[in-house]
Design a protein around this motif. Sequence first.
Motif, mmCIF file in Angstrom:
data_model
loop_
_atom_site.group_PDB
_atom_site.id
_atom_site.type_symbol
_atom_site.label_atom_id
_atom_site.label_comp_id
_atom_site.label_asym_id
_atom_site.label_seq_id
_atom_site.Cartn_x
_atom_site.Cartn_y
_atom_site.Cartn_z
ATOM 1 N N ASP A 26 0.815 -1.213 0.000
ATOM 2 C CA ASP A 26 0.000 0.000 0.000
ATOM 3 C C ASP A 26 0.850 1.265 0.000
ATOM 4 O O ASP A 26 0.426 2.311 -0.509
ATOM 5 N N GLY A 27 2.066 1.163 0.562
ATOM 6 C CA GLY A 27 2.950 2.324 0.595
ATOM 7 C C GLY A 27 3.590 2.614 -0.744
ATOM 8 O O GLY A 27 3.762 3.776 -1.130
ATOM 9 N N ASP A 28 3.955 1.576 -1.476
ATOM 10 C CA ASP A 28 4.553 1.735 -2.805
ATOM 11 C C ASP A 28 4.438 0.406 -3.543
ATOM 12 O O ASP A 28 5.204 -0.530 -3.283
ATOM 13 N N SER A 29 3.515 0.344 -4.457
ATOM 14 C CA SER A 29 3.273 -0.900 -5.185
ATOM 15 C C SER A 29 4.422 -1.281 -6.102
ATOM 16 O O SER A 29 4.489 -2.403 -6.596
ATOM 17 N N MET A 30 5.374 -0.346 -6.334
ATOM 18 C CA MET A 30 6.513 -0.633 -7.195
ATOM 19 C C MET A 30 7.635 -1.371 -6.471
ATOM 20 O O MET A 30 8.538 -1.922 -7.101
ATOM 21 N N LEU A 31 7.602 -1.380 -5.152
ATOM 22 C CA LEU A 31 8.633 -2.067 -4.386
ATOM 23 C C LEU A 31 8.510 -3.576 -4.543
ATOM 24 O O LEU A 31 7.411 -4.137 -4.485
ATOM 25 N N LYS A 32 9.651 -4.236 -4.706
ATOM 26 C CA LYS A 32 9.663 -5.689 -4.681
ATOM 27 C C LYS A 32 9.760 -6.147 -3.225
ATOM 28 O O LYS A 32 10.560 -5.624 -2.452
ATOM 29 N N ILE A 33 8.943 -7.130 -2.874
ATOM 30 C CA ILE A 33 8.940 -7.678 -1.517
ATOM 31 C C ILE A 33 9.651 -9.024 -1.548
ATOM 32 O O ILE A 33 9.349 -9.893 -2.366
ATOM 33 N N VAL A 34 10.607 -9.179 -0.624
ATOM 34 C CA VAL A 34 11.484 -10.339 -0.591
ATOM 35 C C VAL A 34 11.227 -11.117 0.690
ATOM 36 O O VAL A 34 11.115 -10.527 1.771
ATOM 37 N N THR A 35 11.125 -12.428 0.594
ATOM 38 C CA THR A 35 10.972 -13.246 1.786
ATOM 39 C C THR A 35 12.238 -13.159 2.641
ATOM 40 O O THR A 35 13.300 -12.762 2.157
ATOM 41 N N PRO A 36 12.167 -13.573 3.904
ATOM 42 C CA PRO A 36 13.420 -13.816 4.628
ATOM 43 C C PRO A 36 14.098 -15.046 4.041
ATOM 44 O O PRO A 36 13.618 -15.628 3.062
ATOM 45 N N ALA A 37 15.204 -15.456 4.614
ATOM 46 C CA ALA A 37 15.893 -16.645 4.121
ATOM 47 C C ALA A 37 14.978 -17.858 4.243
ATOM 48 O O ALA A 37 14.415 -18.122 5.308
ATOM 49 N N LEU B 67 0.748 -15.641 -1.588
ATOM 50 C CA LEU B 67 1.478 -15.530 -2.862
ATOM 51 C C LEU B 67 1.481 -14.127 -3.454
ATOM 52 O O LEU B 67 2.524 -13.674 -3.962
ATOM 53 N N PRO B 68 0.373 -13.363 -3.407
ATOM 54 C CA PRO B 68 0.421 -12.006 -3.984
ATOM 55 C C PRO B 68 1.241 -11.013 -3.172
ATOM 56 O O PRO B 68 1.488 -9.891 -3.637
ATOM 57 N N LEU B 69 1.686 -11.420 -1.970
ATOM 58 C CA LEU B 69 2.330 -10.475 -1.058
ATOM 59 C C LEU B 69 3.856 -10.483 -1.138
ATOM 60 O O LEU B 69 4.515 -9.749 -0.402
ATOM 61 N N TYR B 70 4.427 -11.305 -2.000
ATOM 62 C CA TYR B 70 5.881 -11.250 -2.164
ATOM 63 C C TYR B 70 6.236 -11.512 -3.613
ATOM 64 O O TYR B 70 5.469 -12.098 -4.371
ATOM 65 N N ASP B 71 7.436 -11.044 -3.984
ATOM 66 C CA ASP B 71 7.915 -11.147 -5.368
ATOM 67 C C ASP B 71 9.145 -12.020 -5.514
ATOM 68 O O ASP B 71 9.403 -12.565 -6.592
ATOM 69 N N ILE B 72 9.927 -12.134 -4.435
ATOM 70 C CA ILE B 72 11.247 -12.764 -4.502
ATOM 71 C C ILE B 72 11.358 -13.872 -3.462
ATOM 72 O O ILE B 72 11.031 -13.663 -2.288
ATOM 73 N N ILE B 73 11.857 -15.035 -3.873
ATOM 74 C CA ILE B 73 12.235 -16.112 -2.963
ATOM 75 C C ILE B 73 13.716 -15.943 -2.643
ATOM 76 O O ILE B 73 14.558 -15.881 -3.536
ATOM 77 N N ASN B 74 14.024 -15.862 -1.362
ATOM 78 C CA ASN B 74 15.329 -15.425 -0.872
ATOM 79 C C ASN B 74 16.093 -16.600 -0.252
ATOM 80 O O ASN B 74 15.608 -17.232 0.693
ATOM 81 N N LEU B 75 17.292 -16.873 -0.766
ATOM 82 C CA LEU B 75 18.100 -17.990 -0.282
ATOM 83 C C LEU B 75 19.421 -17.514 0.296
ATOM 84 O O LEU B 75 20.048 -16.599 -0.234
ATOM 85 N N HIS B 76 19.837 -18.145 1.388
ATOM 86 C CA HIS B 76 21.190 -18.021 1.916
ATOM 87 C C HIS B 76 21.828 -19.398 1.789
ATOM 88 O O HIS B 76 21.253 -20.399 2.249
ATOM 89 N N THR B 77 22.977 -19.477 1.177
ATOM 90 C CA THR B 77 23.629 -20.774 1.034
ATOM 91 C C THR B 77 25.134 -20.630 1.216
ATOM 92 O O THR B 77 25.751 -19.698 0.690
ATOM 93 N N LYS C 28 7.751 -16.103 -9.586
ATOM 94 C CA LYS C 28 8.577 -15.466 -8.566
ATOM 95 C C LYS C 28 10.054 -15.578 -8.943
ATOM 96 O O LYS C 28 10.499 -16.611 -9.445
ATOM 97 N N GLU C 29 10.810 -14.511 -8.699
ATOM 98 C CA GLU C 29 12.256 -14.580 -8.902
ATOM 99 C C GLU C 29 12.920 -15.291 -7.737
ATOM 100 O O GLU C 29 12.383 -15.324 -6.619
ATOM 101 N N VAL C 30 14.097 -15.831 -7.984
ATOM 102 C CA VAL C 30 14.920 -16.441 -6.941
ATOM 103 C C VAL C 30 16.205 -15.636 -6.814
ATOM 104 O O VAL C 30 16.910 -15.425 -7.806
ATOM 105 N N TRP C 31 16.475 -15.150 -5.596
ATOM 106 C CA TRP C 31 17.717 -14.434 -5.307
ATOM 107 C C TRP C 31 18.521 -15.217 -4.277
ATOM 108 O O TRP C 31 17.948 -15.792 -3.336
ATOM 109 N N VAL C 32 19.829 -15.222 -4.437
ATOM 110 C CA VAL C 32 20.737 -15.669 -3.379
ATOM 111 C C VAL C 32 21.265 -14.398 -2.729
ATOM 112 O O VAL C 32 22.046 -13.663 -3.349
ATOM 113 N N THR C 33 20.844 -14.112 -1.509
ATOM 114 C CA THR C 33 21.270 -12.850 -0.891
ATOM 115 C C THR C 33 22.421 -13.027 0.094
ATOM 116 O O THR C 33 22.911 -12.027 0.638
#
Length: 475
Positions: free
Chosen positions: A186-197, A220-230, A274-279
């Motif tokens: 609601d604050g900014d629909s352009m922001l990508k939302i990333v899960t925790p690890a 599912l509609p509330l996040y854009d990125i699946i976040n991995l630590h490896t 959903k995108e997958v990021w290794v953060t």
Amino acid sequence: MPKILLFTIILFCCTCLEMSCATSGAEQPPDTLSVAVKPLFKDFMGINGHVTFKPALYGQVCRLVRNYHNINWDVNAIGDSLAIPVTVNHLNWKNDVYGPWKSAGFETDICLQFLSFGVGSPDYRQRWAGHEQWAYDYGKAMATYYGPSGKEKLNTSFEIDNEPGNRFDPALFKTLFTKMAQGIRDGDSMLKIVTPAVVAGKGDNYSQGLNSFYGDKDILPLYDIINLHTYATIEKTLTNDNSWNRSFPEDNSLQYLKVIDDAIAWRNEHAPGKEVWVTEFGYDACTPAAMKQRKDWALKLNWQGASDLQQAQYLVRSFLVFAARDVQRAYLYYYNDEDEASFHAASGLTRNFNPKQSFWAVKQLYQTLGDYRFRRIVQKKEGALYVFEFEQSKDPQSLIWVAWSPTGASTQYKDSYQPHVIKATLDKLPGLPERITGMATADTPAPPVAWEKAGDSSIRVTVGESPVYITIRKK
């Protein structure tokens, strides 16, 4: 002298994007994604930073930065009003951190760490009691100010906590994640939302299981990125009680790459699009003097860091093997260290802000492949030779092959390890090399690589554990 493994490997370069040919007995590489959907390397490589991050220094190695943004710096207690962008300890996020980073050309991913508002405090449940709606208000206020559509346009993505894992009360975290994500939307629909690890499966103390709630239709509609630590840590065995030491990236005994592959498979089944990021990924490398100062658990368990050269090799090779997967970003951990002999405490590209060998190797990777994207696996022979092809974004006739020996040492026995060096014949290149360079480890020209023509479209080249860059102009 290094142990020399002499054998000839013939590489057949095929024009088909989805396949390549290899010598008899070699592994056939898996299908790869269309080159059109792969990120440019300059949009793929990132680094983890914090408030002492130096944009001018680290701007040499990447343009993506992830920051650990501590929520308990923004407010003293859950429910307090925000004084954006000033923290309770008088740091100005805009003037001291995100503003200078943006001015230097960085794109910032903000990791909203709960810290004492989460598993960092034994009474976090009581702290949140009656204040769950505050998570929405906080997320909305932060997004409105920092988001790409906001007043300052200082960042492009928010992570909701860092590593809550299975330690965080699952029902409470689901509530807070939902509230905060709704506020960010609601604050900014352009922001990508990333899960925790997260990880596919049940999760552990540092990564939540994706099956916990991330596949729910209302989430599912509330996040854009699946976040991995490896991390390339060695598994415990009956004879090894130390799971802190690490091995080389391609070591098939590790979970290092399997974590990514399993998460991609889960995404494909449960959360397509959903995108997958290794953060977080990285290797510790401290000085021999620091190693002599090991204490407590590090001494008791004989914790070993990588050498400076290994750190350089393994970071570069990690970026390369991640790029061959359906991963959109990879952020290395960490930007700087103070030469401490301990897990995660020697992971910097710089040591007291002085570049390590890994700094120069990652800089070379960024500058060499920045305008290129992964195209295909030319060769993938475990324990022998990897060759990956990258294509220039504006000129598809310009290719770079990166070749290396996918071998190395566990940090437990690195001192007695003899590095592999391969004499390989690369056949049927799409064009003869314009130049061949080794991996940089200092602020000097990259080392020369021994090679020679072996025919109209083939070369013989020496390849070791440090990647070799072969620049080719297609005929």
